[in-house]
Design a protein around this motif. Structure first.
Motif, PDB file in Angstrom:
ATOM      1  N   HIS A 181       0.826  -1.196   0.000  1.00 48.82           N
ATOM      2  CA  HIS A 181       0.000   0.000   0.000  1.00 48.82           C
ATOM      3  C   HIS A 181       0.872   1.262   0.000  1.00 48.82           C
ATOM      4  O   HIS A 181       0.617   2.201  -0.760  1.00 48.82           O
ATOM      5  N   ASN A 182       1.910   1.286   0.841  1.00 45.98           N
ATOM      6  CA  ASN A 182       2.800   2.448   0.912  1.00 45.98           C
ATOM      7  C   ASN A 182       3.550   2.652  -0.400  1.00 45.98           C
ATOM      8  O   ASN A 182       3.732   3.780  -0.844  1.00 45.98           O
TER       9      ASN A 182
ATOM     10  N   SER B 125       2.572   1.728  -3.387  1.00 45.46           N
ATOM     11  CA  SER B 125       1.639   2.160  -4.438  1.00 45.46           C
ATOM     12  C   SER B 125       1.281   3.643  -4.292  1.00 45.46           C
ATOM     13  O   SER B 125       0.920   4.287  -5.258  1.00 45.46           O
ATOM     14  N   ARG B 126       1.400   4.167  -3.099  1.00 48.46           N
ATOM     15  CA  ARG B 126       1.116   5.583  -2.860  1.00 48.46           C
ATOM     16  C   ARG B 126       2.368   6.432  -3.006  1.00 48.46           C
ATOM     17  O   ARG B 126       2.326   7.631  -2.805  1.00 48.46           O
TER      18      ARG B 126
END
Length: 143
Positions: A128-129, A131-132
């Motif tokens: 998630h990190n 991808s952000r």
């Protein structure tokens, strides 16, 4: 002016360069403490001083005695020259901080199924990190 007034010593004045030095040393203590994953209270216990003393050291409000400096150097596995900033600090060899070690021990105490679950959660958070575009940063907690 009476003789008693002349005989009373004045409090020693701290030179500005000393203030600057102890403020920088305090920042070094903060950085070293945080790199070990320690709280001010944990460092205070390890040094045998109060948490308020550690706080005062870190903001440069209190001078660090040579005895406390020696304890700090040993605690952070540094020579006195390294701790005081007169020699470069050694490069890290990938050792875990005491806090990370405690987390690793807690993880080992879990069942294999629970360990896999925790690792999956970490994998999802890491993905998630990335991808952000914020690799390495933790997501913000929401209330």
């Amino acid at each position: 002016m009476s003789d008693t007034q002349a005989a009373s010593p004045k409090p020693p004045q701290i030179k500005n360069e000393s203030r600057v030095y102890f403020a920088a040393l305090g920042k070094r203590v903060t950085r070293l403490r945080m790199s070990q994953g320690m709280t001010q209270a944990e460092l205070a216990r390890a040094l045998g001083v109060s948490q308020q003393a550690v706080f005062a050291y870190e903001i440069g409000e209190r001078r660090i005695s040579i005895l406390v400096a020696g304890r700090l150097a040993r605690l952070f596995s540094l020579t006195m020259d390294q701790f005081l900033g007169f020699a470069p600090e050694p490069t890290k060899k990938g050792r875990l901080s005491p806090r990370a070690m405690r987390h690793a021990e807690r993880l080992q105490a879990l069942s294999k199924t629970q360990q896999r679950f925790v690792v999956r959660i970490l994998d999802v958070l890491e993905k998630h990190n990335k991808s952000r575009g914020k690799a390495g940063s933790a997501p913000q907690a929401r209330n």
